[in-house]
Design an enzyme around this catalytic site. Structure first.
Site, PDB file in Angstrom:
ATOM      1  N   ARG A   7      20.995  -8.656 -45.151  1.00  0.00           N
ATOM      2  CA  ARG A   7      19.574  -8.865 -44.857  1.00  0.00           C
ATOM      3  C   ARG A   7      19.307  -8.990 -43.359  1.00  0.00           C
ATOM      4  O   ARG A   7      20.154  -9.393 -42.586  1.00  0.00           O
ATOM      5  CB  ARG A   7      19.099 -10.164 -45.543  1.00  0.00           C
ATOM      6  CG  ARG A   7      18.658 -10.053 -46.991  1.00  0.00           C
ATOM      7  CD  ARG A   7      17.447  -9.156 -47.170  1.00  0.00           C
ATOM      8  NE  ARG A   7      16.449  -9.315 -46.122  1.00  0.00           N
ATOM      9  CZ  ARG A   7      15.478 -10.209 -46.128  1.00  0.00           C
ATOM     10  NH1 ARG A   7      15.346 -11.024 -47.129  1.00  0.00           N
ATOM     11  NH2 ARG A   7      14.609 -10.257 -45.133  1.00  0.00           N
ATOM     12  N   ARG A  63      15.850   7.221 -39.621  1.00  0.00           N
ATOM     13  CA  ARG A  63      16.038   8.694 -39.589  1.00  0.00           C
ATOM     14  C   ARG A  63      16.295   9.145 -38.151  1.00  0.00           C
ATOM     15  O   ARG A  63      17.179   9.950 -37.898  1.00  0.00           O
ATOM     16  CB  ARG A  63      14.790   9.394 -40.122  1.00  0.00           C
ATOM     17  CG  ARG A  63      14.578   9.182 -41.597  1.00  0.00           C
ATOM     18  CD  ARG A  63      15.358  10.192 -42.441  1.00  0.00           C
ATOM     19  NE  ARG A  63      15.115   9.967 -43.857  1.00  0.00           N
ATOM     20  CZ  ARG A  63      15.999   9.425 -44.709  1.00  0.00           C
ATOM     21  NH1 ARG A  63      17.206   9.079 -44.301  1.00  0.00           N
ATOM     22  NH2 ARG A  63      15.687   9.261 -45.965  1.00  0.00           N
ATOM     23  N   CYS A  74      10.540   2.469 -48.284  1.00  0.00           N
ATOM     24  CA  CYS A  74       9.661   1.465 -47.659  1.00  0.00           C
ATOM     25  C   CYS A  74       8.689   0.914 -48.697  1.00  0.00           C
ATOM     26  O   CYS A  74       8.102   1.679 -49.469  1.00  0.00           O
ATOM     27  CB  CYS A  74       8.853   2.094 -46.524  1.00  0.00           C
ATOM     28  SG  CYS A  74       9.879   2.684 -45.187  1.00  0.00           S
ATOM     29  N   GLU A  77       5.527  -5.814 -48.487  1.00  0.00           N
ATOM     30  CA  GLU A  77       5.995  -7.157 -48.849  1.00  0.00           C
ATOM     31  C   GLU A  77       4.891  -7.878 -49.617  1.00  0.00           C
ATOM     32  O   GLU A  77       3.697  -7.618 -49.383  1.00  0.00           O
ATOM     33  CB  GLU A  77       6.312  -7.923 -47.556  1.00  0.00           C
ATOM     34  CG  GLU A  77       6.909  -9.294 -47.735  1.00  0.00           C
ATOM     35  CD  GLU A  77       8.285  -9.283 -48.387  1.00  0.00           C
ATOM     36  OE1 GLU A  77       9.103  -8.421 -48.034  1.00  0.00           O
ATOM     37  OE2 GLU A  77       8.524 -10.129 -49.265  1.00  0.00           O
ATOM     38  N   ARG A  89      11.111  -6.415 -42.883  1.00  0.00           N
ATOM     39  CA  ARG A  89      12.366  -6.924 -43.447  1.00  0.00           C
ATOM     40  C   ARG A  89      13.240  -5.743 -43.863  1.00  0.00           C
ATOM     41  O   ARG A  89      12.697  -4.693 -44.248  1.00  0.00           O
ATOM     42  CB  ARG A  89      12.083  -7.788 -44.677  1.00  0.00           C
ATOM     43  CG  ARG A  89      11.386  -9.106 -44.371  1.00  0.00           C
ATOM     44  CD  ARG A  89      10.881  -9.723 -45.668  1.00  0.00           C
ATOM     45  NE  ARG A  89      10.471 -11.120 -45.539  1.00  0.00           N
ATOM     46  CZ  ARG A  89       9.255 -11.523 -45.168  1.00  0.00           C
ATOM     47  NH1 ARG A  89       8.317 -10.639 -44.862  1.00  0.00           N
ATOM     48  NH2 ARG A  89       8.965 -12.813 -45.115  1.00  0.00           N
ATOM     49  N   TYR A 106      18.189 -12.009 -37.718  1.00  0.00           N
ATOM     50  CA  TYR A 106      16.758 -12.310 -37.689  1.00  0.00           C
ATOM     51  C   TYR A 106      16.308 -12.329 -36.241  1.00  0.00           C
ATOM     52  O   TYR A 106      16.857 -13.097 -35.437  1.00  0.00           O
ATOM     53  CB  TYR A 106      16.476 -13.646 -38.392  1.00  0.00           C
ATOM     54  CG  TYR A 106      16.667 -13.509 -39.890  1.00  0.00           C
ATOM     55  CD1 TYR A 106      15.589 -13.237 -40.718  1.00  0.00           C
ATOM     56  CD2 TYR A 106      17.935 -13.596 -40.445  1.00  0.00           C
ATOM     57  CE1 TYR A 106      15.769 -13.069 -42.083  1.00  0.00           C
ATOM     58  CE2 TYR A 106      18.127 -13.424 -41.814  1.00  0.00           C
ATOM     59  CZ  TYR A 106      17.044 -13.156 -42.622  1.00  0.00           C
ATOM     60  OH  TYR A 106      17.222 -12.978 -43.972  1.00  0.00           O
ATOM     61  N   ARG A 114      14.686 -17.810 -41.298  1.00  0.00           N
ATOM     62  CA  ARG A 114      16.004 -18.390 -41.556  1.00  0.00           C
ATOM     63  C   ARG A 114      16.482 -19.189 -40.349  1.00  0.00           C
ATOM     64  O   ARG A 114      17.447 -18.814 -39.683  1.00  0.00           O
ATOM     65  CB  ARG A 114      17.026 -17.279 -41.880  1.00  0.00           C
ATOM     66  CG  ARG A 114      16.780 -16.561 -43.191  1.00  0.00           C
ATOM     67  CD  ARG A 114      16.840 -17.485 -44.410  1.00  0.00           C
ATOM     68  NE  ARG A 114      18.114 -18.175 -44.549  1.00  0.00           N
ATOM     69  CZ  ARG A 114      19.144 -17.695 -45.247  1.00  0.00           C
ATOM     70  NH1 ARG A 114      19.058 -16.545 -45.846  1.00  0.00           N
ATOM     71  NH2 ARG A 114      20.254 -18.390 -45.342  1.00  0.00           N
TER      72      ARG A 114
END
Ligand code: DC
Length: 337
Positions: A7, A63, A74, A77, A89, A106, A114
C-alpha cells in the site's frame, strides 16, 4: 512464489493533470526503490482517487514509467465525511521468488493516514491550564502515536532542586545539579512515566509547589538545553504529539502541525482549582491559584531564552468555551485539511 499487496498514498494540492502525474510517479518510484522492486515483480496496481480528483487517471503515470503490460485500474475512493481530500491511494500486487518484508509509503499529507508508519510530529504549545496535556494525550491516542509531555521533564528537574534544598530560581543552585541528574521518560499503556535518577516521580511532580518551581528552573538556559536534547532525541525516533511552551518555536520548528492553545486566565485557574479539589486539596483558594497562573504566564513568556510564544505558523485555538473532544476534532480536521 510469494504474493504480496503493497500500500501507499499521496496527496495533491489541486486537481491539476501535471501535479497528479508528478505525485503519482513519485509515489510509485518510492514504493519500488524503498522495496528494491522491479516493474517485472508487479502483478497489477489498483489506484483510487478522492472525488475531488478527475483531471487525469493516476494510472497514466505508471504507463509513462514504462508499465505497459501491467494491468492497472483506477477507481473513485469512498467519499466518507471528514476524510482526507485530494488523495491518491495505490494497492500494488507483487510476486517475488523469495520471502520479504515490504514497506508501505505515505507521502505529502497522506502521512496522516498512517502516522504509525510515516513520521508525523505535532507541536502543541500554550500557557498553563489551556488544556494542552489533556488534548495532546487524547489526540495521540486517537492517532495511535506517542504523547510526550515536556512539562513533566521541567517538573522532574524542579523536584530534584527542591529535594536538595536549593532555590529553583537560582542558576547557581540548579546548574551544578544538571550533570548528575538522570531524567527518563518511559511509555507504556498510553501513559508516560517520569523517572528521576531511577525513581518513579510521575505523581510527585504534580504537586503545586513543583508547578511553580518548574516554571523557575525552565527560565535557566542550561536546563532547557539538556531537556530539549532529550525531547528532540525522542522526536527523531517516532511519530508523536509533543506539548510544552517552546515546541513549535524551538524544539520542533519543522513539526507537520503546530497548535497554540489558550484560554482566559480565569477559566484556566478554574480548571486547575477543580483538579486540585478533586485530588483532595479542599482548602485551596481560587484567587491564590489565579495569581499563581498569572505569575507562571509571566515567567514563561518573559524569559529571554525560548519563551512561551505562538509560532508564526501555529494555529491558535481558544479553548475557553470548548470541550476537549471539540478541540481534538478541530485539530484532527486541521491535519486532514
Ligand atoms: O505544562 P506544565 O505545567 O507541566 O509545565 C511546567 C512548567 O515547565 C511551566 O511553567 C513552564 C515549563 N515548561 C517550559 O518552559 N517549556 C516546556 N516545553 C514545557 C514546560
Amino acid at each position: 512464489m510469494k504474493f504480496y499487496a503493497l500500500r501507499g498514498a499521496t496527496t495533491v494540492t489541486k486537481n491539476d493533470r501535471d501535479e497528479i502525474l508528478l505525485r503519482t510517479t513519485e509515489l510509485i518510484r518510492q514504493l519500488l526503490n524503498e522495496n528494491s522492486l522491479d516493474c517485472k515483480d508487479i502483478v497489477s496496481i489498483i489506484f483510487t482517487a478522492t472525488k475531488d480528483i478527475d483531471a487525469v487517471y493516476p494510472a497514466v503515470a505508471a504507463r509513462k514509467m514504462g508499465m505497459t503490460s501491467v494491468p492497472l485500474m483506477c477507481c473513485q475512493e469512498m467519499d466518507v465525511k471528514g476524510s482526507l481530500p485530494m488523495c491518491i491511494r495505490v494497492m500494488m500486487h507483487i510476486q517475488l521468488e523469495e520471502e520479504r518484508v515490504l514497506s508501505p509509503v505515505y507521502l505529502e499529507k497522506a502521512v496522516v493516514l498512517r502516522p504509525d508508519i510515516a513520521k508525523l510530529t505535532i507541536a502543541i504549545d500554550g500557557p498553563a491550564g489551556a488544556g494542552k496535556s489533556t488534548v495532546a494525550r487524547l489526540l495521540a491516542k486517537r492517532m495511535g502515536i506517542l504523547y510526550l509531555d515536556t512539562g513533566a521533564m521541567y517538573r522532574a528537574m524542579a523536584l530534584k532542586v527542591l529535594k536538595q534544598g536549593g532555590d529553583p530560581a537560582k542558576p547557581e543552585d540548579v546548574i551544578p545539579l544538571l550533570a548528575d541528574t538522570d531524567i527518563q521518560v518511559q511509555h507504556g499503556n498510553g501513559d508516560q512515566t517520569i523517572m528521576l535518577d531511577g525513581r518513579d516521580v510521575t505523581s510527585e511532580i504534580r504537586a503545586n509547589s513543583v508547578s511553580n518551581a518548574a516554571s523557575d528552573v525552565a527560565t535557566i538556559p542550561e536546563v532547557r538545553i539538556k531537556l530539549v536534547e532529550l525531547q528532540r532525541g525522542i522526536a527523531e525516533q517516532v511519530s508523536l504529539v509533543m506539548d510544552g511552551r517552546d515546541i513549535g518555536t524551538h524544539v520542533m520548528p519543522d513539526a507537520a502541525l503546530k497548535v497554540f492553545l489558550t484560554a482566559a486566565p480565569e477559566e484556566r485557574a478554574r480548571r486547575r482549582w477543580k483538579e486540585l479539589k478533586q485530588k483532595g486539596n479542599l482548602n485551596i483558594d481560587f484567587d491564590t491559584i489565579l495569581n499563581e497562573i498569572i505569575k507562571r504566564d509571566e515567567n514563561d513568556s518573559k524569559r529571554t531564552y525560548a519563551p512561551l510564544k505562538k509560532a508564526d505558523d501555529a494555529v491558535l485555538i481558544d479553548t475557553t468555551q470548548k470541550s476537549i473532544e471539540q478541540v481534538v476534532d478541530e485539530i484532527e480536521s486541521l491535519l486532514k485539511n
